[in-house]
Design a protein around this motif. Structure first.
Motif, PDB file in Angstrom:
ATOM      1  N   ASN A 321       0.594  -1.340  -0.163  1.00  0.00           N
ATOM      2  CA  ASN A 321       0.136   0.045   0.054  1.00  0.00           C
ATOM      3  C   ASN A 321       0.900   1.349  -0.054  1.00  0.00           C
ATOM      4  OD1 ASN A 321      -2.230   1.788   0.117  1.00  0.00           O
ATOM      5  ND2 ASN A 321      -2.816   1.205   2.226  1.00  0.00           N
ATOM      6  N   SER A 322       1.888   1.240   0.899  1.00  0.00           N
ATOM      7  CA  SER A 322       2.782   2.653   0.989  1.00  0.00           C
ATOM      8  C   SER A 322       3.687   2.540  -0.462  1.00  0.00           C
ATOM      9  CB  SER A 322       3.516   2.522   2.250  1.00  0.00           C
ATOM     10  OG  SER A 322       4.514   1.437   1.975  1.00  0.00           O
ATOM     11  N   TYR A 323       3.879   1.490  -1.058  1.00  0.00           N
ATOM     12  CA  TYR A 323       4.693   1.783  -2.262  1.00  0.00           C
ATOM     13  C   TYR A 323       3.745   2.187  -3.358  1.00  0.00           C
ATOM     14  CZ  TYR A 323       8.852  -0.767  -0.315  1.00  0.00           C
ATOM     15  OH  TYR A 323       9.844  -1.310   0.296  1.00  0.00           O
ATOM     16  N   ALA A 324       2.425   1.623  -3.197  1.00  0.00           N
ATOM     17  CA  ALA A 324       1.723   2.052  -4.348  1.00  0.00           C
ATOM     18  C   ALA A 324       1.336   3.821  -4.277  1.00  0.00           C
ATOM     19  CB  ALA A 324       0.328   1.257  -4.362  1.00  0.00           C
ATOM     20  N   LYS A 325       1.023   4.191  -3.118  1.00  0.00           N
ATOM     21  CA  LYS A 325       0.654   5.393  -2.762  1.00  0.00           C
ATOM     22  C   LYS A 325       2.053   6.269  -2.966  1.00  0.00           C
ATOM     23  CE  LYS A 325      -1.253   5.050   1.172  1.00  0.00           C
ATOM     24  NZ  LYS A 325      -1.882   5.584   2.738  1.00  0.00           N
ATOM     25  N   THR A 326       2.934   5.889  -2.668  1.00  0.00           N
ATOM     26  CA  THR A 326       4.252   6.752  -3.129  1.00  0.00           C
ATOM     27  C   THR A 326       4.577   6.842  -4.530  1.00  0.00           C
ATOM     28  OG1 THR A 326       5.075   6.213  -0.658  1.00  0.00           O
ATOM     29  CG2 THR A 326       6.543   7.061  -2.318  1.00  0.00           C
ATOM     30  N   THR A 327       4.498   5.917  -5.164  1.00  0.00           N
ATOM     31  CA  THR A 327       4.753   5.836  -6.484  1.00  0.00           C
ATOM     32  C   THR A 327       3.971   6.748  -7.318  1.00  0.00           C
ATOM     33  OG1 THR A 327       5.552   3.184  -6.383  1.00  0.00           O
ATOM     34  CG2 THR A 327       4.760   4.155  -8.434  1.00  0.00           C
ATOM     35  N   LEU A 328       2.445   6.613  -6.916  1.00  0.00           N
ATOM     36  CA  LEU A 328       1.522   7.564  -7.504  1.00  0.00           C
ATOM     37  C   LEU A 328       1.795   9.264  -7.335  1.00  0.00           C
ATOM     38  CD1 LEU A 328      -1.605   5.576  -6.911  1.00  0.00           C
ATOM     39  CD2 LEU A 328      -0.347   5.596  -9.181  1.00  0.00           C
ATOM     40  N   GLN A 329       1.990   9.348  -5.798  1.00  0.00           N
ATOM     41  CA  GLN A 329       2.318  10.652  -5.497  1.00  0.00           C
ATOM     42  C   GLN A 329       3.464  11.120  -6.199  1.00  0.00           C
ATOM     43  OE1 GLN A 329       0.429  12.548  -3.368  1.00  0.00           O
ATOM     44  NE2 GLN A 329      -0.141  11.394  -1.398  1.00  0.00           N
ATOM     45  N   LEU A 330       4.709  10.603  -6.395  1.00  0.00           N
ATOM     46  CA  LEU A 330       5.853  10.877  -6.841  1.00  0.00           C
ATOM     47  C   LEU A 330       6.088  11.117  -8.381  1.00  0.00           C
ATOM     48  CD1 LEU A 330       8.432   9.381  -4.522  1.00  0.00           C
ATOM     49  CD2 LEU A 330       7.617  11.530  -4.492  1.00  0.00           C
ATOM     50  N   THR A 331       5.065  10.123  -9.205  1.00  0.00           N
ATOM     51  CA  THR A 331       5.057  10.073 -10.463  1.00  0.00           C
ATOM     52  C   THR A 331       4.025  11.200 -10.954  1.00  0.00           C
ATOM     53  OG1 THR A 331       5.464   7.734 -10.397  1.00  0.00           O
ATOM     54  CG2 THR A 331       4.694   8.590 -12.387  1.00  0.00           C
ATOM     55  N   ALA A 332       3.014  11.571 -10.221  1.00  0.00           N
ATOM     56  CA  ALA A 332       1.878  12.500 -10.745  1.00  0.00           C
ATOM     57  C   ALA A 332       2.420  13.927 -10.650  1.00  0.00           C
ATOM     58  CB  ALA A 332       0.732  12.263  -9.942  1.00  0.00           C
ATOM     59  N   ARG A 333       2.074  14.550 -11.814  1.00  0.00           N
ATOM     60  CA  ARG A 333       2.013  15.948 -11.729  1.00  0.00           C
ATOM     61  C   ARG A 333       1.385  16.715 -10.616  1.00  0.00           C
ATOM     62  NH1 ARG A 333       1.268  15.948 -17.364  1.00  0.00           N
ATOM     63  NH2 ARG A 333      -0.622  17.330 -17.171  1.00  0.00           N
ATOM     64  N   PRO A 334       1.988  17.937 -10.062  1.00  0.00           N
ATOM     65  CA  PRO A 334       1.146  18.589  -8.797  1.00  0.00           C
ATOM     66  C   PRO A 334      -0.249  18.868  -9.156  1.00  0.00           C
ATOM     67  CG  PRO A 334       3.532  19.152  -8.985  1.00  0.00           C
ATOM     68  CD  PRO A 334       3.199  18.537  -9.998  1.00  0.00           C
ATOM     69  N   GLU A 335      -0.377  19.409 -10.351  1.00  0.00           N
ATOM     70  CA  GLU A 335      -1.805  20.001 -10.501  1.00  0.00           C
ATOM     71  C   GLU A 335      -2.799  18.633 -11.016  1.00  0.00           C
ATOM     72  OE1 GLU A 335       0.594  19.743 -14.564  1.00  0.00           O
ATOM     73  OE2 GLU A 335       0.784  20.305 -12.358  1.00  0.00           O
ATOM     74  N   MET A 336      -2.292  17.215 -10.871  1.00  0.00           N
ATOM     75  CA  MET A 336      -3.182  16.241 -11.328  1.00  0.00           C
ATOM     76  C   MET A 336      -3.310  15.394 -10.103  1.00  0.00           C
ATOM     77  SD  MET A 336      -4.252  15.837 -14.253  1.00  0.00           S
ATOM     78  CE  MET A 336      -4.268  16.437 -16.161  1.00  0.00           C
ATOM     79  N   ARG A 337      -2.445  15.943  -9.060  1.00  0.00           N
ATOM     80  CA  ARG A 337      -2.387  14.983  -7.865  1.00  0.00           C
ATOM     81  C   ARG A 337      -3.414  14.390  -7.167  1.00  0.00           C
ATOM     82  NH1 ARG A 337       2.404  16.813  -5.428  1.00  0.00           N
ATOM     83  NH2 ARG A 337       3.743  15.513  -6.813  1.00  0.00           N
ATOM     84  N   GLY A 338      -4.472  15.448  -7.017  1.00  0.00           N
ATOM     85  CA  GLY A 338      -5.732  15.086  -6.501  1.00  0.00           C
ATOM     86  C   GLY A 338      -6.555  13.910  -7.117  1.00  0.00           C
ATOM     87  N   ARG A 339      -6.613  14.178  -8.748  1.00  0.00           N
ATOM     88  CA  ARG A 339      -7.241  13.233  -9.559  1.00  0.00           C
ATOM     89  C   ARG A 339      -6.746  12.060  -9.392  1.00  0.00           C
ATOM     90  NH1 ARG A 339      -7.813  17.583 -14.182  1.00  0.00           N
ATOM     91  NH2 ARG A 339      -6.175  18.669 -12.641  1.00  0.00           N
ATOM     92  N   VAL A 340      -5.439  11.965  -9.497  1.00  0.00           N
ATOM     93  CA  VAL A 340      -4.484  10.746  -9.419  1.00  0.00           C
ATOM     94  C   VAL A 340      -5.002   9.828  -8.064  1.00  0.00           C
ATOM     95  CG1 VAL A 340      -2.312   9.551  -9.368  1.00  0.00           C
ATOM     96  CG2 VAL A 340      -2.805  11.281 -11.121  1.00  0.00           C
ATOM     97  N   MET A 341      -4.850  10.543  -6.867  1.00  0.00           N
ATOM     98  CA  MET A 341      -5.353   9.943  -5.658  1.00  0.00           C
ATOM     99  C   MET A 341      -6.571   9.624  -5.645  1.00  0.00           C
ATOM    100  SD  MET A 341      -2.394   9.624  -4.797  1.00  0.00           S
ATOM    101  CE  MET A 341      -2.578   8.713  -3.386  1.00  0.00           C
ATOM    102  N   ALA A 342      -7.652  10.006  -6.322  1.00  0.00           N
ATOM    103  CA  ALA A 342      -9.037  10.069  -6.277  1.00  0.00           C
ATOM    104  C   ALA A 342      -8.925   8.657  -6.983  1.00  0.00           C
ATOM    105  CB  ALA A 342      -9.763  10.932  -6.850  1.00  0.00           C
TER     106      ALA A 342
END
Length: 419
Positions: A321-342
């Motif tokens: 779970n932590s690897y998945a969330k960290t991978t997504l947070q670090l890969t996503a552009r800041p302006e897309m981060r809310g949508r990616v985490m959704a």
């Protein structure tokens, strides 16, 4: 290992979440056994658990876009208050004896609608409390807080159910939200790292989906999370049934099993937090190990053996779970981060309306052990199948980083030569 806790705002958030999620796990224990007391059915337990995640399945991306457009701290004030009020409603209905399956489902649906907005705001708000170099550590420590809360919350939940009744757990959860609200109020806004808010335009949800579809470093982890979330992360369904029907226990046994799994997760989280670098293929290795542990837990011959194996199940759960969330947070552009985490919430929790009833039905129709097997084996297989693709993502990222680091050196050389 705990570098992000040097940030005052994140430190407040961390301990506020720790208290609140303890209450949430107390409610989870109480709700599972409330449904079993009312229905005596694993299928109904799966359906009632799934109800909480139906709104995320239907409206999750819209909640992520809302988080990208608005102040995440203000969103959390509203969502955490509403969550506390819903827990209070659970407590009152249970204490007065008027609670029924339909009312459990309605309250779970209401909480799901709150979580549509709460989940992406809460996950992406982490990036606004710490500098970029502490982000991976902060995401992992947040998962550690969740699992520390599981250890103590589930254990206390089992004790309180046995000693004081179900309503007490719901009441404790309602009060626990005060800790989060207090931590938000005590933060120093000047010490935040706010992301740029997205201006309202048409097609922004579609743009987020297209961005993920065109980014393998996001798409492959999200597909893995969806499969694992649907079949493996159904422990509120599988563990009560294992406790009661395989090992002949009750709420106390379920609380013990959940706490042991949480203890393993805490250890896994601390190990993950100490990692300096994270590669995409690490997610595959975590899935393989976790799938093996879940499958072995399904075959454990006794409760004590099960408890030992659940330590490794917990270790694997937080690592994945932590690897998945960290991978997504670090890969996503800041302006897309809310949508990616959704989309992370949609994949991880929104898949429960499908997986929860399915896993519950399998346990009801066959044996609760099969409800773990149908989670463990696919998790193992998806890790193996995704490994080559994420290894390619790692190689591309390494090549891009090498080119970036080489460019300044080349420019300096050119300047030196011309001088």
């Amino acid at each position: 290992m705990v570098s992000s806790l040097r940030q005052r705002n994140y430190r407040l958030y961390f301990f506020g979440q720790l208290v609140s999620v303890m209450g949430t796990w107390m409610q989870t224990v109480a709700q599972s056994f409330l449904v079993l007391d009312l229905s005596h059915s694993g299928t109904v337990l799966g359906l009632s658990t799934a109800a909480r995640f139906v709104p995320i399945l239907l409206f999750g991306p819209a909640g992520g876009l809302y988080a990208d457009r608005h102040d995440k701290r203000r969103i959390l004030y509203a969502t955490q208050t509403l969550s506390g009020l819903l827990a209070a409603a659970f407590a009152i209905l249970t204490a007065t004896g008027v609670i029924r399956i339909w009312s459990v489902v309605m309250l779970a649906l209401a909480l799901g609608f709150v979580n549509v907005f709460d989940n992406p705001a809460r996950q992406s708000f982490i990036t606004e409390m710490v500098p970029p170099e502490d982000l991976a550590n902060a995401v992992t420590l947040n998962s550690v807080a969740m699992n520390l809360a599981r250890v103590f919350g589930a254990a206390l939940g089992g004790i309180l159910v046995a000693a004081l009744g179900l309503a007490t757990c719901f009441a404790f959860n309602a009060v626990s939200f005060v800790a989060v609200l207090a931590s938000l109020a005590a933060m120093n806004a000047a010490m935040l790292y706010p992301s740029r808010r997205v201006k309202q335009r048409k097609g922004q949800i579609r743009a987020g989906l297209a961005y993920v579809r065109e980014t393998p470093g996001l798409l492959i982890p999200l597909l893995m999370i969806a499969l694992v979330g649907m079949l493996a992360w159904e422990f509120p369904v599988t563990l009560p049934l294992m406790a009661s029907r395989v090992f002949g226990g009750g709420a106390g046994t379920y609380g013990l099993m959940t706490s042991v799994m949480g203890a393993g997760a805490v250890v896994g989280g601390l190990v993950s937090a100490a990692r300096a670098k994270l590669r995409a293929r690490s997610l595959c290795l975590a899935a393989i190990g976790w799938g093996v542990a879940i499958t072995v837990a399904a075959l454990a011959p006794s409760l004590w053996t099960e408890l030992v194996v659940l330590l490794f199940v917990g270790y694997g759960s937080i690592t994945f779970n932590s690897y998945a969330k960290t991978t997504l947070q670090l890969t996503a552009r800041p302006e897309m981060r809310g949508r990616v985490m959704a989309l992370w919430g949609l994949a991880w929790q929104g898949s429960t309306p499908i997986g929860g009833p399915l896993v519950g039905w399998i346990a009801q129709a066959t044996d609760p052990r099969w409800s773990l097997i149908v989670g463990g084996v696919p998790t193992l297989l998806c890790g193996l199948l995704a490994l080559p693709a994420l290894a390619r993502v790692d190689r591309r990222a390494l090549a891009a980083a090498s080119e970036t680091s080489a460019t300044p050196g080349a420019e300096r050389a050119a300047v030196s030569g011309s001088a």
